[in-house]
Design an enzyme around this catalytic site. Structure first.
Site, mmCIF file in Angstrom:
data_model
loop_
_atom_site.group_PDB
_atom_site.id
_atom_site.type_symbol
_atom_site.label_atom_id
_atom_site.label_comp_id
_atom_site.label_asym_id
_atom_site.label_seq_id
_atom_site.Cartn_x
_atom_site.Cartn_y
_atom_site.Cartn_z
ATOM 1 N N ARG A 119 0.897 -1.146 0.211
ATOM 2 C CA ARG A 119 -0.008 -0.136 0.043
ATOM 3 C C ARG A 119 0.887 1.057 0.144
ATOM 4 O O ARG A 119 0.419 2.501 0.357
ATOM 5 C CB ARG A 119 -0.980 0.055 1.121
ATOM 6 N N LYS A 141 2.867 11.270 -11.812
ATOM 7 C CA LYS A 141 1.972 10.293 -12.746
ATOM 8 C C LYS A 141 2.426 9.023 -12.769
ATOM 9 O O LYS A 141 3.656 9.039 -13.116
ATOM 10 C CB LYS A 141 1.655 10.972 -13.885
ATOM 11 N N GLU A 183 8.783 17.193 -25.706
ATOM 12 C CA GLU A 183 8.266 17.707 -24.378
ATOM 13 C C GLU A 183 8.562 19.137 -23.858
ATOM 14 O O GLU A 183 8.331 19.820 -23.114
ATOM 15 C CB GLU A 183 8.440 16.551 -23.213
ATOM 16 N N LYS A 225 7.041 22.542 -15.277
ATOM 17 C CA LYS A 225 6.216 21.321 -14.760
ATOM 18 C C LYS A 225 5.780 21.711 -13.481
ATOM 19 O O LYS A 225 4.693 21.243 -12.866
ATOM 20 C CB LYS A 225 6.691 20.206 -14.957
ATOM 21 N N GLU A 235 -4.558 16.642 -11.727
ATOM 22 C CA GLU A 235 -5.138 17.170 -12.939
ATOM 23 C C GLU A 235 -6.598 17.372 -12.869
ATOM 24 O O GLU A 235 -7.586 16.837 -13.895
ATOM 25 C CB GLU A 235 -4.849 15.972 -13.949
ATOM 26 N N ARG A 239 -3.577 21.448 -14.657
ATOM 27 C CA ARG A 239 -2.286 20.437 -15.114
ATOM 28 C C ARG A 239 -2.797 19.688 -16.536
ATOM 29 O O ARG A 239 -1.954 19.225 -17.109
ATOM 30 C CB ARG A 239 -2.372 19.292 -14.086
ATOM 31 N N ASN A 243 -1.020 18.296 -21.341
ATOM 32 C CA ASN A 243 -1.396 17.104 -22.187
ATOM 33 C C ASN A 243 -1.431 17.737 -23.672
ATOM 34 O O ASN A 243 -2.083 17.315 -24.472
ATOM 35 C CB ASN A 243 -2.584 16.546 -22.128
ATOM 36 N N HIS A 246 -1.235 15.764 -26.910
ATOM 37 C CA HIS A 246 -1.194 14.233 -26.158
ATOM 38 C C HIS A 246 -2.415 13.587 -26.734
ATOM 39 O O HIS A 246 -2.330 12.259 -26.776
ATOM 40 C CB HIS A 246 -1.125 14.285 -24.709
ATOM 41 N N HIS A 250 -1.307 10.194 -28.250
ATOM 42 C CA HIS A 250 -1.732 9.002 -27.646
ATOM 43 C C HIS A 250 -2.528 7.990 -29.025
ATOM 44 O O HIS A 250 -2.357 6.805 -28.735
ATOM 45 C CB HIS A 250 -2.779 8.988 -26.415
ATOM 46 N N HIS A 263 7.252 7.920 -27.931
ATOM 47 C CA HIS A 263 5.991 8.582 -27.312
ATOM 48 C C HIS A 263 6.157 10.427 -27.717
ATOM 49 O O HIS A 263 5.383 10.858 -28.066
ATOM 50 C CB HIS A 263 5.910 8.895 -25.791
#
Length: 357
Positions: A119, A141, A183, A225, A235, A239, A243, A246, A250, A263
């Site tokens: 956990r 993330k 990026e 960032k 997000e 935030r 993206n 993206h 994606h 990517h």
């Protein structure tokens, strides 16, 4: 050495940026750690395994090693379970510390393992690709991919620290450098027009890995960032501007098969499409969109999107965490440094897709 600090409800931690940081990793291992587990891939292990083992030996703690296959296609449940098998097999406890040594795939999957194991155990990000140094290692993330969508299974989980050694970039292929630079230039587009102009001026120096240019680019990217993430860790609003490009990117990755395009390559091309959509929907000046396309070309990323077929494009883009009520939401620009999230009807998007379908 330069330091940037990230402050979020989920954790406060430093980003250390400096040549030779790979050799001083012991300094970032908490004193109460009972053991260390390095998660890496076969390529990075061959390049930096001995150095990292030597650096971590200074802690006096047991150091375990978990090597995964190299590639986006291995960012899966099977790889995650390989990590769990190794941790459980070595009887690592809650005071163990994981070290993510590698690019974005390793950082994401190691961070997700750290979030889940018992956990939650502590972990460090030690990014070895430019893309990971300026983006995926910062902000907490963590995720794995699913055949129906990229990064759809994961958690927000902040590291203890991010250790960035720009010297490791010298071993990267030119294609990886270009992918990472996608990026970098993104931050100028969404949050800092002056940085965008700087990137235009220094594109060739960045591709050539000029030491001063790279360090400045990494530091400024991390600062931008950290600023965004510190305001919106999960997000829920701001935030999402990270993206930019993206949603399209994606879709390219998923549509072609993970690993076919890097990517950053997909994001670079996606930013060109997003800029075109911004001209049509958000009033972005055509000249700015042309500059974005030119800079993506200058850093060596593709600007011509593959033809996936309109139906496939929209099916893929609907599997996106930014969407609400089955409407696709895109990050769009009204000007350099001015990004916002907006739902756009499919009919307005079709003309920017390959073939204008």
């Amino acid at each position: 050495m330069h330091s940037v600090h990230v402050d979020t409800p989920g954790g406060h931690y430093p980003i250390h940026i400096g040549r030779g940081r790979l050799d001083t990793l012991a300094d970032s291992i908490p004193a109460d750690a009972t053991s260390v587990a390095v998660v890496t891939n076969t390529t990075v292990a061959g390049l930096y395994g001995d150095r990292v083992r030597a650096a971590l030996a200074a802690t006096g703690k047991a150091v375990h090693w978990v090597e995964l296959p190299d590639g986006e296609q291995y960012k899966t449940w099977d790889s995650l379970n390989r990590i769990f098998d190794a941790l459980l097999g070595a009887a690592l406890d809650r005071k163990s510390v994981l070290v993510a040594l590698g690019g974005g795939v390793v950082g994401d999957i190691c961070g997700f393992a750290a979030a889940c194991y018992m956990r939650g155990v502590r972990f460090l990000q030690v990014p070895t690709t430019l893309l990971a140094q300026v983006d995926s290692s910062v902000g907490g993330k963590t995720a794995i991919n699913h055949p129906l969508g990229k990064n759809m299974i994961g958690a927000f989980y902040q590291p203890q620290a991010v250790e960035i050694d720009p010297q490791v970039l010298a071993t990267l292929p030119a294609r990886e450098i270009s992918a990472g630079l996608a990026e970098v230039i993104k931050y100028g587009m969404i949050a800092d027009a002056d940085f965008f102009v700087w990137c235009e001026t220094h594109a060739q120096a960045l591709r050539a890995l000029d030491a001063d240019a790279i360090e400045h680019a990494v530091r400024r990217s991390c600062e931008l960032k950290a600023w965004v993430v510190s305001q919106d860790e999960r997000e829920s609003g701001l935030r999402a501007i990270l993206n930019f490009g993206h949603t399209f990117g994606h879709a390219i990755e998923s549509g072609l098969g993970y690993g076919h395009w890097l990517h950053g390559e997909a994001v670079g091309c996606g930013m060109v499409l997003a800029a075109e959509l911004s001209v049509r929907v958000s009033g972005l000046d055509r000249a700015v969109a042309d500059r974005i396309r030119a800079l993506v070309e200058a850093i060596g990323c593709p600007t011509q999107a593959p033809d996936l077929g309109a139906g496939r494009w929209f099916d893929l883009m609907r599997v996106d965490k930014k969407n609400e009520g089955h409407r696709i939401r895109y990050v769009l620009l009204s000007e350099l440094g001015g990004a916002r999230l907006q739902a756009v009807d499919d009919d307005r998007v079709r003309p920017v897709l390959p073939g204008g379908v």
